[in-house]
Design a protein around this motif. Sequence first.
Motif, short mmCIF file in Angstrom:
data_model
loop_
_atom_site.label_atom_id
_atom_site.label_comp_id
_atom_site.label_asym_id
_atom_site.label_seq_id
_atom_site.Cartn_x
_atom_site.Cartn_y
_atom_site.Cartn_z
N TYR A 44 0.83 -1.21 0.00
CA TYR A 44 0.00 0.00 0.00
C TYR A 44 0.86 1.26 0.00
O TYR A 44 0.36 2.36 0.21
N LEU A 45 2.16 1.07 -0.21
CA LEU A 45 3.09 2.20 -0.39
C LEU A 45 3.87 1.92 -1.68
O LEU A 45 5.10 1.84 -1.68
N LEU A 46 3.13 1.74 -2.78
CA LEU A 46 3.77 1.22 -3.99
C LEU A 46 4.49 2.28 -4.80
O LEU A 46 5.31 1.95 -5.65
N SER A 47 4.18 3.54 -4.56
CA SER A 47 4.83 4.60 -5.33
C SER A 47 5.08 5.78 -4.41
O SER A 47 4.51 5.88 -3.31
N ALA A 48 5.92 6.70 -4.89
CA ALA A 48 6.19 7.92 -4.10
C ALA A 48 4.88 8.67 -3.86
O ALA A 48 4.64 9.19 -2.77
N GLU A 49 4.01 8.70 -4.88
CA GLU A 49 2.74 9.43 -4.75
C GLU A 49 1.89 8.83 -3.63
O GLU A 49 1.31 9.54 -2.81
N GLU A 50 1.81 7.49 -3.62
CA GLU A 50 0.96 6.83 -2.61
C GLU A 50 1.52 7.08 -1.21
O GLU A 50 0.79 7.40 -0.26
N ARG A 51 2.83 6.95 -1.07
CA ARG A 51 3.49 7.14 0.24
C ARG A 51 3.27 8.58 0.73
O ARG A 51 2.87 8.81 1.87
N GLN A 52 3.53 9.55 -0.17
CA GLN A 52 3.43 10.96 0.24
C GLN A 52 1.98 11.33 0.53
O GLN A 52 1.70 12.12 1.43
N TRP A 53 1.04 10.77 -0.23
CA TRP A 53 -0.39 11.04 0.00
C TRP A 53 -0.80 10.61 1.41
O TRP A 53 -1.39 11.38 2.17
N ARG A 54 -0.45 9.39 1.76
CA ARG A 54 -0.87 8.90 3.09
C ARG A 54 -0.20 9.71 4.20
O ARG A 54 -0.84 10.13 5.17
N ALA A 55 1.11 9.95 4.05
CA ALA A 55 1.83 10.68 5.10
C ALA A 55 1.31 12.11 5.21
O ALA A 55 1.11 12.63 6.32
N ARG A 56 1.09 12.74 4.06
CA ARG A 56 0.63 14.15 4.07
C ARG A 56 -0.72 14.26 4.79
O ARG A 56 -0.92 15.13 5.63
N GLU A 57 -1.65 13.35 4.47
CA GLU A 57 -2.97 13.43 5.11
C GLU A 57 -2.85 13.28 6.62
O GLU A 57 -3.53 13.97 7.38
N LEU A 58 -1.99 12.37 7.06
CA LEU A 58 -1.84 12.14 8.50
C LEU A 58 -1.18 13.34 9.18
O LEU A 58 -1.65 13.81 10.23
#
Length: 321
Positions: free
Chosen positions: A265-279
């Motif tokens: 569920y952290l397959l790309s930079a976009e996915e990783r940054q999206w989850r971290a940014r929201e948190l």
Amino acid sequence: MHKAIVVPKAGGPEILRYEDVDLPVPGPNELLVKVAATGVNFIDTYQRSGVYPMKYPFIPGSEAAGTVVQAGLDVAAFSDGDRVATAEGGGAYSEYMLLDASKALPVPRGVSSEVAAALPLQGMTAHYLCNSTYPVQSGETVLTHAGAGGVGLLLTQLLKAKGATVITTVSTDEKEALAAAAGADHVLRYDGFADRVRELTDGRGVDVVFDGVGKATFDGSLSSLRPRGMMVLFGGASGQVPPFDIQRLNALGSLYLTRPTIRDYLLSAEERQWRARELFEMVEAGTLDVRIGATYPLAEAARAHEDLEGRKTTGKVLLVP
Ligand code: NDP
């Protein structure tokens, strides 16, 4: 040299050694990070004990926050002095760690280094579970176990923000109070929880179960679901679930079963940054409370593991060098 915790071979918490090790040198696309705080996670105990096979010796720990002290060649996004965090590092139980720059999360000004170390792994787990594994809708009813644990407290808050009804389980009065304060609508004890869930849902069952306790709760979790409900087994704090007869999904109501892991569920930079940014945004806005239940000196990592495995902790457990 710097200090680190080393796992020489598979074993109990007492196997952990606090030792001098060589200071690593960052290669291309790597950062050398001076660790401010390290997050302790259940996966660290699975790797230490041999539940997950590892190459020994190794320095455990995938979650930390700290300051970049040296950026390797080809690193454009970060420079010396930047504060970063990660859920996907290696060797985080140490004073200095190497970090692949693509796995580094920028830490916003309004987030302390302790919270930045406490949030990534359990936070992004809670985030992917309720946004991606089973995108929870307003009005749905959810069962999640270990409601005062690291993932549990964060997941409950994310679920309440989505408008779900949250039923959770805990083992003590102190944990019950914490789970309720995080917003859980019903806080149960494990004994007979599936019957209680049926009563609370007027016989229907819940839409989804997020189960990180595993062996001890798995059967009850399946029995708590509505027809076509989703069983999300995401861990085994009480032990791993033994092999499973798929036919049971039919007998229990055409259920869905998944066994997710954060890596997928952290397959790309976009996915990783999206989850971290929201948190991080929720933390800065004051809508997500990150409870740091205990902080231990790095040298006492063994005690942190004992307490985590012994159900003595609540929220996040940190190590500080
Ligand atoms: P927690 O802080 O939730 O600690 C585990 C909790 O599980 C304990 O505090 C305890 O709460 C409960 N528990 C129930 N039975 C037992 C038992 N027999 N032994 C120990 N604990 C028990 O840990 P984390 O938040 O770090 O992790 C929770 C789960 O999520 C773990 O299984 C972990 O592996 C999993 N996980 C999975 C990820 C994934 O991507 N798949 C990523 C991150 C975590 P109580 O006393 O209230 O019962």
